[in-house]
Design a protein around this motif. Sequence first.
Motif, PDB file in Angstrom:
ATOM      1  N   ILE A 273       0.840  -1.208   0.000  1.00 46.96           N
ATOM      2  CA  ILE A 273       0.000   0.000   0.000  1.00 46.96           C
ATOM      3  C   ILE A 273       0.869   1.250   0.000  1.00 46.96           C
ATOM      4  O   ILE A 273       0.620   2.212  -0.739  1.00 46.96           O
ATOM      5  CB  ILE A 273      -0.940  -0.017   1.226  1.00 46.96           C
ATOM      6  N   MET A 274       1.917   1.235   0.806  1.00 48.94           N
ATOM      7  CA  MET A 274       2.803   2.389   0.876  1.00 48.94           C
ATOM      8  C   MET A 274       3.526   2.619  -0.447  1.00 48.94           C
ATOM      9  O   MET A 274       3.667   3.757  -0.905  1.00 48.94           O
ATOM     10  CB  MET A 274       3.827   2.187   2.003  1.00 48.94           C
ATOM     11  N   ARG A 275       3.968   1.548  -1.097  1.00 49.37           N
ATOM     12  CA  ARG A 275       4.656   1.674  -2.380  1.00 49.37           C
ATOM     13  C   ARG A 275       3.730   2.269  -3.443  1.00 49.37           C
ATOM     14  O   ARG A 275       4.148   3.093  -4.255  1.00 49.37           O
ATOM     15  CB  ARG A 275       5.160   0.310  -2.850  1.00 49.37           C
ATOM     16  N   VAL A 276       2.464   1.852  -3.425  1.00 48.96           N
ATOM     17  CA  VAL A 276       1.502   2.402  -4.386  1.00 48.96           C
ATOM     18  C   VAL A 276       1.319   3.896  -4.146  1.00 48.96           C
ATOM     19  O   VAL A 276       1.318   4.703  -5.081  1.00 48.96           O
ATOM     20  CB  VAL A 276       0.154   1.665  -4.286  1.00 48.96           C
ATOM     21  N   CYS A 277       1.170   4.286  -2.889  1.00 51.06           N
ATOM     22  CA  CYS A 277       0.911   5.691  -2.552  1.00 51.06           C
ATOM     23  C   CYS A 277       2.085   6.597  -2.896  1.00 51.06           C
ATOM     24  O   CYS A 277       1.903   7.793  -3.140  1.00 51.06           O
ATOM     25  CB  CYS A 277       0.587   5.826  -1.064  1.00 51.06           C
ATOM     26  N   LEU A 278       3.304   6.054  -2.920  1.00 43.83           N
ATOM     27  CA  LEU A 278       4.499   6.861  -3.155  1.00 43.83           C
ATOM     28  C   LEU A 278       4.833   7.030  -4.625  1.00 43.83           C
ATOM     29  O   LEU A 278       5.769   7.772  -4.957  1.00 43.83           O
ATOM     30  CB  LEU A 278       5.695   6.240  -2.416  1.00 43.83           C
ATOM     31  N   MET A 279       4.103   6.385  -5.521  1.00 42.96           N
ATOM     32  CA  MET A 279       4.330   6.620  -6.942  1.00 42.96           C
ATOM     33  C   MET A 279       3.995   8.078  -7.263  1.00 42.96           C
ATOM     34  O   MET A 279       2.983   8.598  -6.791  1.00 42.96           O
ATOM     35  CB  MET A 279       3.473   5.680  -7.789  1.00 42.96           C
ATOM     36  N   PRO A 280       4.839   8.776  -8.060  1.00 38.99           N
ATOM     37  CA  PRO A 280       4.646  10.224  -8.277  1.00 38.99           C
ATOM     38  C   PRO A 280       3.252  10.598  -8.777  1.00 38.99           C
ATOM     39  O   PRO A 280       2.609  11.501  -8.234  1.00 38.99           O
ATOM     40  CB  PRO A 280       5.722  10.557  -9.324  1.00 38.99           C
ATOM     41  N   HIS A 281       2.765   9.914  -9.820  1.00 38.03           N
ATOM     42  CA  HIS A 281       1.445  10.267 -10.344  1.00 38.03           C
ATOM     43  C   HIS A 281       0.338   9.840  -9.380  1.00 38.03           C
ATOM     44  O   HIS A 281      -0.738  10.422  -9.371  1.00 38.03           O
ATOM     45  CB  HIS A 281       1.218   9.655 -11.728  1.00 38.03           C
ATOM     46  N   MET A 282       0.593   8.821  -8.548  1.00 39.28           N
ATOM     47  CA  MET A 282      -0.406   8.431  -7.550  1.00 39.28           C
ATOM     48  C   MET A 282      -0.534   9.510  -6.480  1.00 39.28           C
ATOM     49  O   MET A 282      -1.638   9.755  -5.975  1.00 39.28           O
ATOM     50  CB  MET A 282      -0.024   7.092  -6.918  1.00 39.28           C
ATOM     51  N   ARG A 283       0.560  10.162  -6.143  1.00 40.66           N
ATOM     52  CA  ARG A 283       0.473  11.254  -5.163  1.00 40.66           C
ATOM     53  C   ARG A 283      -0.406  12.381  -5.695  1.00 40.66           C
ATOM     54  O   ARG A 283      -1.201  12.964  -4.954  1.00 40.66           O
ATOM     55  CB  ARG A 283       1.878  11.771  -4.834  1.00 40.66           C
ATOM     56  N   GLN A 284      -0.257  12.691  -6.981  1.00 43.29           N
ATOM     57  CA  GLN A 284      -1.133  13.695  -7.588  1.00 43.29           C
ATOM     58  C   GLN A 284      -2.595  13.254  -7.534  1.00 43.29           C
ATOM     59  O   GLN A 284      -3.488  14.054  -7.226  1.00 43.29           O
ATOM     60  CB  GLN A 284      -0.738  13.926  -9.051  1.00 43.29           C
ATOM     61  N   PHE A 285      -2.819  11.994  -7.843  1.00 38.36           N
ATOM     62  CA  PHE A 285      -4.179  11.461  -7.875  1.00 38.36           C
ATOM     63  C   PHE A 285      -4.807  11.469  -6.484  1.00 38.36           C
ATOM     64  O   PHE A 285      -5.999  11.748  -6.327  1.00 38.36           O
ATOM     65  CB  PHE A 285      -4.149  10.045  -8.448  1.00 38.36           C
ATOM     66  N   THR A 415      -5.824  -5.380  -3.264  1.00 34.93           N
ATOM     67  CA  THR A 415      -5.236  -4.315  -2.453  1.00 34.93           C
ATOM     68  C   THR A 415      -5.302  -2.977  -3.178  1.00 34.93           C
ATOM     69  O   THR A 415      -5.639  -1.949  -2.576  1.00 34.93           O
ATOM     70  CB  THR A 415      -3.774  -4.658  -2.115  1.00 34.93           C
ATOM     71  N   TYR A 416      -5.004  -2.980  -4.455  1.00 35.41           N
ATOM     72  CA  TYR A 416      -4.975  -1.748  -5.246  1.00 35.41           C
ATOM     73  C   TYR A 416      -6.366  -1.120  -5.311  1.00 35.41           C
ATOM     74  O   TYR A 416      -6.545   0.079  -5.058  1.00 35.41           O
ATOM     75  CB  TYR A 416      -4.485  -2.076  -6.648  1.00 35.41           C
ATOM     76  N   MET A 417      -7.364  -1.932  -5.649  1.00 35.91           N
ATOM     77  CA  MET A 417      -8.725  -1.413  -5.758  1.00 35.91           C
ATOM     78  C   MET A 417      -9.254  -0.938  -4.417  1.00 35.91           C
ATOM     79  O   MET A 417      -9.912   0.101  -4.321  1.00 35.91           O
ATOM     80  CB  MET A 417      -9.651  -2.495  -6.329  1.00 35.91           C
ATOM     81  N   THR A 418      -8.978  -1.687  -3.357  1.00 37.36           N
ATOM     82  CA  THR A 418      -9.435  -1.285  -2.032  1.00 37.36           C
ATOM     83  C   THR A 418      -8.815   0.037  -1.628  1.00 37.36           C
ATOM     84  O   THR A 418      -9.477   0.902  -1.032  1.00 37.36           O
ATOM     85  CB  THR A 418      -9.086  -2.368  -0.990  1.00 37.36           C
ATOM     86  N   LEU A 419      -7.533   0.222  -1.947  1.00 39.69           N
ATOM     87  CA  LEU A 419      -6.861   1.483  -1.646  1.00 39.69           C
ATOM     88  C   LEU A 419      -7.517   2.644  -2.379  1.00 39.69           C
ATOM     89  O   LEU A 419      -7.838   3.675  -1.777  1.00 39.69           O
ATOM     90  CB  LEU A 419      -5.385   1.387  -2.035  1.00 39.69           C
ATOM     91  N   LYS A 518       1.482   0.425 -12.725  1.00 33.57           N
ATOM     92  CA  LYS A 518       1.827  -0.876 -12.151  1.00 33.57           C
ATOM     93  C   LYS A 518       3.070  -0.764 -11.279  1.00 33.57           C
ATOM     94  O   LYS A 518       3.990  -0.001 -11.589  1.00 33.57           O
ATOM     95  CB  LYS A 518       2.074  -1.904 -13.267  1.00 33.57           C
ATOM     96  N   LEU A 519       3.085  -1.519 -10.211  1.00 33.20           N
ATOM     97  CA  LEU A 519       4.289  -1.600  -9.386  1.00 33.20           C
ATOM     98  C   LEU A 519       5.372  -2.359 -10.142  1.00 33.20           C
ATOM     99  O   LEU A 519       5.077  -3.346 -10.827  1.00 33.20           O
ATOM    100  CB  LEU A 519       3.986  -2.320  -8.069  1.00 33.20           C
ATOM    101  N   LYS A 520       6.594  -1.937 -10.003  1.00 35.89           N
ATOM    102  CA  LYS A 520       7.694  -2.556 -10.730  1.00 35.89           C
ATOM    103  C   LYS A 520       8.281  -3.714  -9.949  1.00 35.89           C
ATOM    104  O   LYS A 520       9.488  -3.840  -9.778  1.00 35.89           O
ATOM    105  CB  LYS A 520       8.776  -1.521 -11.028  1.00 35.89           C
ATOM    106  N   LYS A 521       7.411  -4.553  -9.476  1.00 33.19           N
ATOM    107  CA  LYS A 521       7.835  -5.693  -8.656  1.00 33.19           C
ATOM    108  C   LYS A 521       8.642  -6.701  -9.464  1.00 33.19           C
ATOM    109  O   LYS A 521       9.745  -7.085  -9.103  1.00 33.19           O
ATOM    110  CB  LYS A 521       6.602  -6.377  -8.063  1.00 33.19           C
TER     111      LYS A 521
END
Length: 549
Positions: A273-285, A415-419, A518-521
């Motif tokens: 969840i934290m990794r998703v939130c820290l993506m640059p465009h996700m922060r804007q969103f 997890t992504y959709m719930t977030l 997408k996460l770069k896992k």
Amino acid sequence: MPDGGAPSPAISRSSARKDSPLLPRSSSDSSSSASSDMSQDRPANLKKDLGKFILLVLLYTLQGVPLGLVFGSIPFLLKSKLSFSEIAIFSLSSYPYSLKLLWSPIVDSIYFKSIGRRKSWIIPIQAITGIWLFSLGGTVDKILTLDELPVWSLALTFTTIVFLCATQDIAVDGWALTLLSRENKIYASTAQTIGLNSGYFLSFTVFLAFNSHEFCNKFIRSVPMDTGLLQLGPYLQFWGVMFLLCDLWLIFVQREETDSESTDDILTVYKTIMRVCLMPHMRQFIVLLMIAKIGFIANEAVTGLKLLEKGFHKEDLGMAVLIDFPFQLLFGYYAAKWSNGPKPLSPWLKAYYGRLLFAVIGMLVVAMFPTGGVTTTYLIIVITSTVLSSFMSTVQFVGMGSFFSKISDPSIGGTYMTLLNTLSNLGGTWPRYFVLKAVDLFTDSTCSLNDPVTNEAIQCLDDHTRHLCKNIGGVCNTARDGYYYVGTACVVFGLAALVFWINPVIQHLDRLSDHSWKLKKQEDKDAKPRLKKQAGKDSARSGKARNQD
């Protein structure tokens, strides 16, 4: 829930209708992965799982009943004795549904294998909720007759109930995907939609109508009475018994199949969840989701209560919701077709203008309230604005939901959709408290006479103080109505945010590829062998160079 809100300037029900529990969430979270599996299976055959489908509908209906009360009916029942500031305190009870992501990994990961992954949570929660509702039903009607209501106690009580329902919702959403056979998983979201809408509809529209003595005297009774057919206490007790009966069925009849799905540990989910939130465009969103609904939050949170304060009847509000309900279904169908394209945020953006427009119309509807009482023409105006505003709200909801589905990473789909849904819900929840408080803060309405006991000025902020002023022979003089100031400020903020932030960000996000979300896992995993191989080559070159030296 992705987006939405109250569909009208007349009805305040945003958190419940779309921003919170009424449409599919987690069941759709896994739709992408489930659909690929189902494509290889037999055609759906609901008759095979009809009993389980009915059970899911019942579970979701039980969750929807308390939510319909908290998000819909109870604020209307309390308004006659509470100011907007006190209603703001009660509105805090809706927060758990917007914050359930914080503990959903715990619900998914901790359970007793002997009981079942989902029943380990559903059974105790249903028992606690049923006992709580039944006990509360024995005292709540007496509490509501008090001159001064214990608003903090009421808020804490219903916050606990909403927390229990939110936690059960996490477990039921997960169970829905394993309870039904693989070919019938597509009906999980259908059960959720039917159940939560039914529970909310019963607790808001139906309950308000039968709780109103005006409605009962006009349409049901031959001899008028001062009370409605249905009081809050017996209503809560009835549903408390239903919770307990359903719980007994789960304990002794319905068994849960062993869940073979592997689960990540709790810490891993929170890190994701934290990794998703820290993506640059996700922060804007995220910023966009947090501010997007401020423009019309005053309309959604206050306008219905303001109409009630002016003299609009509760049963008329319920009738407006009843008429609006089939239009929601129709609008949802066409909104889905409109949003089914490469840029689903485009219709969302267009509907934003409409919702700002209806926020202005909401203030005009309140301002033009007839001095002689509600007329047929005025009622038609309210219902029309309800339906048209509902269309804008539905378009935004469906558009944002389509965008969520489009960008979600399939490898962590749930997890992504719930977030995303949680952030969207929170964007419509957090401003509500402050808007309600601000209405009283900017309102200047005092009685022409002081309180004969305390000799202090009487602030005419609720029906109780207005009646007190009238009883001592005074008149409430409103020099400034905070509703119009707050409503105007919200619309101005929403318009400015639309021009300088929301519109540019939406245009930017629509141009991004789905891969950028997408996460770069996997790329990180693949990079490790390459780095090791490159390090080996560099080491070999260094060794060769040393040998040559």
